[in-house]
Design a protein around this motif. Structure first.
Motif, PDB file in Angstrom:
ATOM      1  N   ILE A 156      38.750  40.652  34.397  1.00 40.99           N
ATOM      2  CA  ILE A 156      39.682  40.445  35.508  1.00 40.99           C
ATOM      3  C   ILE A 156      41.014  41.091  35.144  1.00 40.99           C
ATOM      4  O   ILE A 156      41.627  40.743  34.139  1.00 40.99           O
ATOM      5  CB  ILE A 156      39.867  38.943  35.786  1.00 40.99           C
ATOM      6  CG1 ILE A 156      38.545  38.336  36.226  1.00 40.99           C
ATOM      7  CG2 ILE A 156      40.938  38.724  36.840  1.00 40.99           C
ATOM      8  CD1 ILE A 156      38.574  36.841  36.409  1.00 40.99           C
ATOM      9  N   PRO A 157      41.478  42.055  35.951  1.00 37.06           N
ATOM     10  CA  PRO A 157      42.757  42.719  35.638  1.00 37.06           C
ATOM     11  C   PRO A 157      43.933  41.773  35.869  1.00 37.06           C
ATOM     12  O   PRO A 157      43.941  40.996  36.821  1.00 37.06           O
ATOM     13  CB  PRO A 157      42.793  43.897  36.614  1.00 37.06           C
ATOM     14  CG  PRO A 157      41.889  43.511  37.725  1.00 37.06           C
ATOM     15  CD  PRO A 157      40.859  42.584  37.155  1.00 37.06           C
ATOM     16  N   TRP A 158      44.904  41.845  34.981  1.00 39.26           N
ATOM     17  CA  TRP A 158      46.099  41.005  35.059  1.00 39.26           C
ATOM     18  C   TRP A 158      46.967  41.454  36.217  1.00 39.26           C
ATOM     19  O   TRP A 158      47.179  42.640  36.436  1.00 39.26           O
ATOM     20  CB  TRP A 158      46.876  41.084  33.751  1.00 39.26           C
ATOM     21  CG  TRP A 158      48.148  40.307  33.797  1.00 39.26           C
ATOM     22  CD1 TRP A 158      49.403  40.790  33.923  1.00 39.26           C
ATOM     23  CD2 TRP A 158      48.285  38.888  33.736  1.00 39.26           C
ATOM     24  NE1 TRP A 158      50.313  39.775  33.944  1.00 39.26           N
ATOM     25  CE2 TRP A 158      49.651  38.594  33.825  1.00 39.26           C
ATOM     26  CE3 TRP A 158      47.382  37.847  33.614  1.00 39.26           C
ATOM     27  CZ2 TRP A 158      50.140  37.299  33.801  1.00 39.26           C
ATOM     28  CZ3 TRP A 158      47.873  36.558  33.585  1.00 39.26           C
ATOM     29  CH2 TRP A 158      49.236  36.298  33.682  1.00 39.26           C
ATOM     30  N   GLN A 159      47.501  40.494  36.953  1.00 38.12           N
ATOM     31  CA  GLN A 159      48.419  40.779  38.051  1.00 38.12           C
ATOM     32  C   GLN A 159      49.755  40.138  37.726  1.00 38.12           C
ATOM     33  O   GLN A 159      49.809  39.007  37.255  1.00 38.12           O
ATOM     34  CB  GLN A 159      47.870  40.236  39.365  1.00 38.12           C
ATOM     35  CG  GLN A 159      46.570  40.884  39.771  1.00 38.12           C
ATOM     36  CD  GLN A 159      45.984  40.258  41.020  1.00 38.12           C
ATOM     37  OE1 GLN A 159      46.633  39.480  41.706  1.00 38.12           O
ATOM     38  NE2 GLN A 159      44.736  40.577  41.307  1.00 38.12           N
ATOM     39  N   GLU A 160      50.830  40.838  37.994  1.00 37.53           N
ATOM     40  CA  GLU A 160      52.158  40.373  37.597  1.00 37.53           C
ATOM     41  C   GLU A 160      52.552  39.066  38.302  1.00 37.53           C
ATOM     42  O   GLU A 160      53.266  38.252  37.736  1.00 37.53           O
ATOM     43  CB  GLU A 160      53.209  41.443  37.883  1.00 37.53           C
ATOM     44  CG  GLU A 160      54.555  41.158  37.273  1.00 37.53           C
ATOM     45  CD  GLU A 160      54.516  40.910  35.769  1.00 37.53           C
ATOM     46  OE1 GLU A 160      55.219  39.999  35.300  1.00 37.53           O
ATOM     47  OE2 GLU A 160      53.799  41.631  35.057  1.00 37.53           O
ATOM     48  N   GLU A 161      52.064  38.847  39.525  1.00 35.99           N
ATOM     49  CA  GLU A 161      52.431  37.605  40.212  1.00 35.99           C
ATOM     50  C   GLU A 161      51.791  36.378  39.569  1.00 35.99           C
ATOM     51  O   GLU A 161      52.116  35.254  39.900  1.00 35.99           O
ATOM     52  CB  GLU A 161      52.081  37.653  41.705  1.00 35.99           C
ATOM     53  CG  GLU A 161      50.622  37.773  42.014  1.00 35.99           C
ATOM     54  CD  GLU A 161      50.170  39.199  42.280  1.00 35.99           C
ATOM     55  OE1 GLU A 161      49.041  39.350  42.754  1.00 35.99           O
ATOM     56  OE2 GLU A 161      50.917  40.140  42.013  1.00 35.99           O
ATOM     57  N   TRP A 162      50.861  36.587  38.639  1.00 37.00           N
ATOM     58  CA  TRP A 162      50.243  35.482  37.923  1.00 37.00           C
ATOM     59  C   TRP A 162      51.095  35.003  36.753  1.00 37.00           C
ATOM     60  O   TRP A 162      50.724  34.067  36.065  1.00 37.00           O
ATOM     61  CB  TRP A 162      48.876  35.878  37.396  1.00 37.00           C
ATOM     62  CG  TRP A 162      47.856  36.090  38.455  1.00 37.00           C
ATOM     63  CD1 TRP A 162      47.960  35.800  39.782  1.00 37.00           C
ATOM     64  CD2 TRP A 162      46.572  36.640  38.273  1.00 37.00           C
ATOM     65  NE1 TRP A 162      46.819  36.135  40.433  1.00 37.00           N
ATOM     66  CE2 TRP A 162      45.938  36.658  39.529  1.00 37.00           C
ATOM     67  CE3 TRP A 162      45.882  37.137  37.191  1.00 37.00           C
ATOM     68  CZ2 TRP A 162      44.653  37.133  39.709  1.00 37.00           C
ATOM     69  CZ3 TRP A 162      44.606  37.607  37.381  1.00 37.00           C
ATOM     70  CH2 TRP A 162      43.997  37.603  38.621  1.00 37.00           C
TER      71      TRP A 162
END
Length: 159
Positions: free
Chosen positions: A116-122
């Motif tokens: 799962i690619p990291w997303q900045e809003e996480w």
């Protein structure tokens, strides 16, 4: 969660066919499967993060996930969440085959989470590990405090 769950269940769509007490929650029977109603003490941002990750795991076909529904407030102001639930028995620790099966499932889950690619809003603060240099500096400070504490202790005499 005494009888306030009845008021909360009215806020959700669908017909509840039965309700029973579970571990710190209410297990609600719906025509399309069981749901779990429980108190939610986290933030909405955390809930969105968990739901996004669980959704991606489900898309990968790794496992069935307990996806979240809406957050509602009860008459007492407490937040509740209704999530899809599965009625399965727990792993038997006496059966070697079950333990091996569960270990394979956990390994598959970890592989799926790595894809799962990291997303900045996480970025929730607690879910992102600090840089290695910061971590080492923190450990060094802690070791210095311990060393100074031990040095300050009075040494025992022969008496």
């Amino acid at each position: 969660m005494n009888d306030s769950y009845l008021e909360v269940l009215k806020q959700y769509e669908g017909e509840v066919t039965g309700v029973r007490r579970g571990r710190g929650a209410w297990i609600c029977e719906y025509p399309d499967g069981p749901r779990l109603l429980k108190e939610y003490r986290g933030t909405v941002k955390r809930l969105e993060f968990e739901d996004a990750v669980l959704g991606q795991l489900e898309q990968q076909g790794i496992c069935r996930t307990d996806r979240y529904g809406l957050v509602t407030a009860g008459p007492d102001g407490v937040k509740y969440i209704l999530k899809r639930w599965f009625l399965e028995r727990e792993c038997s620790l006496r059966d070697r085959r079950e333990i091996l099966f569960c270990a394979r499932q956990i390994a598959q889950l970890h592989r799926g989470l790595q894809e799962i690619p990291w997303q900045e809003e996480w970025n929730l603060g607690s879910t992102v590990a600090p840089a290695l240099s910061e971590e080492m500096a923190r450990h060094s400070r802690e070791m210095r405090r311990v060393r100074n504490f031990i040095r300050g202790k009075r040494r025992k005499t022969e008496f």
